[in-house]
Design a protein around this motif. Sequence first.
Motif, short mmCIF file in Angstrom:
data_model
loop_
_atom_site.label_atom_id
_atom_site.label_comp_id
_atom_site.label_asym_id
_atom_site.label_seq_id
_atom_site.Cartn_x
_atom_site.Cartn_y
_atom_site.Cartn_z
N GLU A 43 0.84 -1.21 0.00
CA GLU A 43 0.00 0.00 0.00
C GLU A 43 0.87 1.25 0.00
N LEU A 44 1.95 1.23 0.77
CA LEU A 44 2.87 2.36 0.80
C LEU A 44 3.52 2.56 -0.56
N LEU A 45 3.83 1.49 -1.24
CA LEU A 45 4.48 1.55 -2.55
C LEU A 45 3.61 2.28 -3.56
N GLN A 46 2.28 2.13 -3.46
CA GLN A 46 1.38 2.79 -4.39
C GLN A 46 1.45 4.31 -4.27
N HIS A 47 1.80 4.80 -3.08
CA HIS A 47 1.80 6.24 -2.85
C HIS A 47 3.16 6.89 -3.10
N LEU A 48 4.18 6.10 -3.37
CA LEU A 48 5.52 6.66 -3.61
C LEU A 48 5.71 6.96 -5.08
N PRO A 49 6.42 8.04 -5.39
CA PRO A 49 6.63 8.41 -6.80
C PRO A 49 7.58 7.44 -7.51
N GLU A 50 7.36 7.27 -8.82
CA GLU A 50 8.20 6.39 -9.63
C GLU A 50 9.64 6.88 -9.62
N GLY A 51 10.59 5.96 -9.53
CA GLY A 51 12.01 6.29 -9.62
C GLY A 51 12.62 6.87 -8.36
N SER A 52 11.87 6.99 -7.27
CA SER A 52 12.44 7.57 -6.05
C SER A 52 13.24 6.51 -5.29
N ALA A 53 14.15 6.97 -4.46
CA ALA A 53 14.97 6.05 -3.66
C ALA A 53 14.11 5.32 -2.63
N ALA A 54 13.10 6.00 -2.11
CA ALA A 54 12.21 5.37 -1.13
C ALA A 54 11.45 4.22 -1.79
N ARG A 55 11.02 4.41 -3.03
CA ARG A 55 10.29 3.35 -3.74
C ARG A 55 11.19 2.14 -3.95
N GLU A 56 12.45 2.38 -4.30
CA GLU A 56 13.40 1.28 -4.47
C GLU A 56 13.61 0.53 -3.15
N SER A 57 13.70 1.27 -2.07
CA SER A 57 13.90 0.65 -0.76
C SER A 57 12.71 -0.23 -0.38
N VAL A 58 11.51 0.29 -0.63
CA VAL A 58 10.30 -0.49 -0.30
C VAL A 58 10.20 -1.71 -1.21
N LEU A 59 10.56 -1.58 -2.49
CA LEU A 59 10.55 -2.72 -3.40
C LEU A 59 11.54 -3.80 -2.93
N ASN A 60 12.72 -3.37 -2.49
CA ASN A 60 13.70 -4.32 -1.97
C ASN A 60 13.18 -5.00 -0.70
N LEU A 61 12.50 -4.24 0.15
CA LEU A 61 11.93 -4.80 1.37
C LEU A 61 10.84 -5.83 1.05
N ILE A 62 9.99 -5.51 0.09
CA ILE A 62 8.94 -6.46 -0.31
C ILE A 62 9.57 -7.71 -0.91
N SER A 63 10.59 -7.55 -1.71
CA SER A 63 11.27 -8.69 -2.32
C SER A 63 11.90 -9.58 -1.24
N ALA A 64 12.54 -8.97 -0.26
CA ALA A 64 13.14 -9.76 0.82
C ALA A 64 12.08 -10.47 1.64
N SER A 65 10.95 -9.82 1.89
CA SER A 65 9.87 -10.45 2.63
C SER A 65 9.27 -11.62 1.86
N ALA A 66 9.14 -11.46 0.55
CA ALA A 66 8.63 -12.55 -0.28
C ALA A 66 9.59 -13.74 -0.26
N ASP A 67 10.88 -13.46 -0.29
CA ASP A 67 11.87 -14.54 -0.21
C ASP A 67 11.77 -15.28 1.12
N GLN A 68 11.56 -14.53 2.21
CA GLN A 68 11.42 -15.17 3.53
C GLN A 68 10.17 -16.04 3.58
N LEU A 69 9.06 -15.56 3.02
CA LEU A 69 7.84 -16.36 3.00
C LEU A 69 8.02 -17.62 2.17
N LEU A 70 8.71 -17.50 1.05
CA LEU A 70 8.97 -18.66 0.21
C LEU A 70 9.84 -19.67 0.96
N GLU A 71 10.82 -19.18 1.68
CA GLU A 71 11.68 -20.06 2.49
C GLU A 71 10.85 -20.80 3.54
N ARG A 72 9.93 -20.10 4.18
CA ARG A 72 9.09 -20.74 5.20
C ARG A 72 8.15 -21.77 4.58
#
Length: 174
Positions: A43-72
């Motif tokens: 939801e936070l990602l939808q409100h962040l502007p394209e190409g911003s550093a914050a958006r990249e950080s949130v995308l990396n966080l979501i990717s890491a969380s998805a990897d953890q869920l897949l591991e579980r």
Amino acid sequence: MSADDIFRLLAILVPVLTAAFTTFATVLTGKSRERRNMHADAELLQHLPEGSAARESVLNLISASADQLLERRTHTIDKGGLAIALVGTIVLGYVGIWLWNLATVWGWLALIPVAGFWLVFFFGIFESAAKKDRAAEEREKEAEKARKEATKEAAKEAARQATKQASNPGVGQL
């Protein structure tokens, strides 16, 4: 074992078991917390502007969380075996201490098998707590099921052959 010894044992076992069950409950509810966090991050990602550093950080966080869920989801531990191993280690440890404190020959002799079983339960903790691949477990279950089916079929065929030979006593004999 006197009532005093039982109360001492309970005074030690109750907090240990409570802590163990609390830990298991935390582990079991931790998965849903991870999913809620991923949802909030999306939801936070939808409100962040394209190409911003914050958006990249949130995308990396979501990717890491998805990897953890897949591991579980793909790896598991044997929670039942772990609980049995923990309880067995604690109980046999106290039995061993009690036998040692008896200071009799038969107590020390009885300590030998108790110590052996204690070691089995102790190493069972590590065996049960090790992460195992769920897909490998499923393949093992399927292979075991296939072996049982093949054994049943072979037994049925052997029974048919035995019945056939029993009904025709002269066939197959020279």
